[in-house]
Write an enzyme that holds these catalytic residues in place. Structure first.
Site, PDB file in Angstrom:
ATOM      1  N   LYS A  72      36.933  33.600  39.057  1.00 43.18           N
ATOM      2  CA  LYS A  72      36.178  34.630  38.339  1.00 43.18           C
ATOM      3  C   LYS A  72      34.963  34.007  37.675  1.00 43.18           C
ATOM      4  O   LYS A  72      35.073  32.942  37.064  1.00 43.18           O
ATOM      5  CB  LYS A  72      37.073  35.315  37.310  1.00 43.18           C
ATOM      6  CG  LYS A  72      38.104  36.249  37.933  1.00 43.18           C
ATOM      7  CD  LYS A  72      39.400  36.286  37.181  1.00 43.18           C
ATOM      8  CE  LYS A  72      40.210  35.035  37.404  1.00 43.18           C
ATOM      9  NZ  LYS A  72      41.559  35.089  36.818  1.00 43.18           N
ATOM     10  N   GLU A  85      42.081  25.752  29.274  1.00 45.08           N
ATOM     11  CA  GLU A  85      42.318  27.120  29.738  1.00 45.08           C
ATOM     12  C   GLU A  85      42.737  28.070  28.621  1.00 45.08           C
ATOM     13  O   GLU A  85      42.235  29.199  28.522  1.00 45.08           O
ATOM     14  CB  GLU A  85      43.391  27.111  30.834  1.00 45.08           C
ATOM     15  CG  GLU A  85      43.671  28.477  31.426  1.00 45.08           C
ATOM     16  CD  GLU A  85      44.675  28.416  32.560  1.00 45.08           C
ATOM     17  OE1 GLU A  85      45.008  29.487  33.097  1.00 45.08           O
ATOM     18  OE2 GLU A  85      45.126  27.299  32.911  1.00 45.08           O
TER      19      GLU A  85
END
Length: 271
Positions: free
Chosen positions: A19, A77
């Site tokens: 993404k 993350e």
């Protein structure tokens, strides 16, 4: 798109999707590729803006940095996900107090506790989008995510799941008779379709995530839950079932329109 119009981008490279959030002419745009199309995605970025500043996060971030974008900045993350969720909540005007859970339903599912400016990953499960596609393909022989969503949306879980009302038959059950007593318990004893199998898969995923969310919310005294992740996009059956169960548990369910891009937004904001 002309070269050098892009100034910076955030990339979240996970187990299934890559993404990208990028800035073009002072406006943010969103783009995604299957993870097996990394070459195409990075080539597009390099052609669009050779001098682009990039923030990278996700499981395959190191691979992309090493192979393609040597000057990109790596962002943890969980940090990127939580920061991205905060940003999108403000942009989408989704109100919540400063104490809530983020439930990230990607290939698997992660739970994060947000308390003011602090956040902490508190739980993880292998039940998630990978289960939806993997188990769904085993049961229906279809592998496309959209095809599986279509099946789940038109199926009936009670044609394969054993419900509480099935156990009590003519007697009045002590709890809601439409609740699941045992997932997939009817097996081959009754006639059912691929759509029914996918509805049952979706229900099992939603129930598992909702029950783990309830436990986490109770332990950490949280009432608001922000649900994000690619598995929710267009997946009406999953989102509606999650919302139903969380409402029963007296938890507020908040869905972000761009929730699948939280990691990429957090990486974008970092650079």
């Amino acid at each position: 798109m002309k070269g050098l119009t892009l100034q910076k981008a955030g990339i979240d490279a996970g187990g299934s999707l890559m993404k990208i959030v990028y800035q073009e002419n002072n406006k943010k745009h969103y783009k995604k590729y299957p993870i097996n199309q990394i070459n195409e995605a990075v080539s597009w970025l390099k052609i669009a803006a050779p001098n682009l500043s990039v923030g990278l996060t996700g499981g395959k971030a190191h691979l992309i940095q090493k192979k393609y974008l040597h000057n990109a900045v790596l962002i943890p993350e969980f940090q990127a996900t939580c920061e991205g969720a905060r940003i999108l909540m403000l942009e989408e005007k989704k109100r919540s107090n400063q104490h809530f859970l983020i439930v990230n339903i990607g290939t698997g599912t992660s739970w994060h506790l947000v308390a003011g400016e602090k956040y902490e990953r508190i739980l993880g499960s292998g039940i998630g989008g990978g289960t939806f596609i993997g188990l769904g393909s085993l049961l229906t022989k279809k592998e496309d995510f959209q095809d599986l969503i279509h099946l789940a949306n038109k199926g009936e879980k009670e044609n394969i799941d054993l419900l509480v009302k099935d156990i009590y038959e003519s007697a009045e059950p002590p709890i809601d008779g439409h609740l699941t007593a045992a997932n997939f318990a009817k097996g081959l004893k009754v006639k059912h379709s691929d759509a029914d199998r996918m509805a049952a898969v979706t229900n099992m995923i939603a129930e598992t995530i909702a029950l783990l969310t309830l436990q986490a919310a109770a332990i950490h005294q949280v009432k608001s839950v922000v649900l994000i992740g690619s598995t929710l996009i267009g997946n009406e059956s999953l989102t509606s079932t999650l919302e139903y169960y969380l409402k029963r548990f007296e938890l507020e369910a908040v869905f972000l329109g761009k929730g699948e891009y939280c990691g990429a937004v957090g990486a974008y904001d970092f650079v």
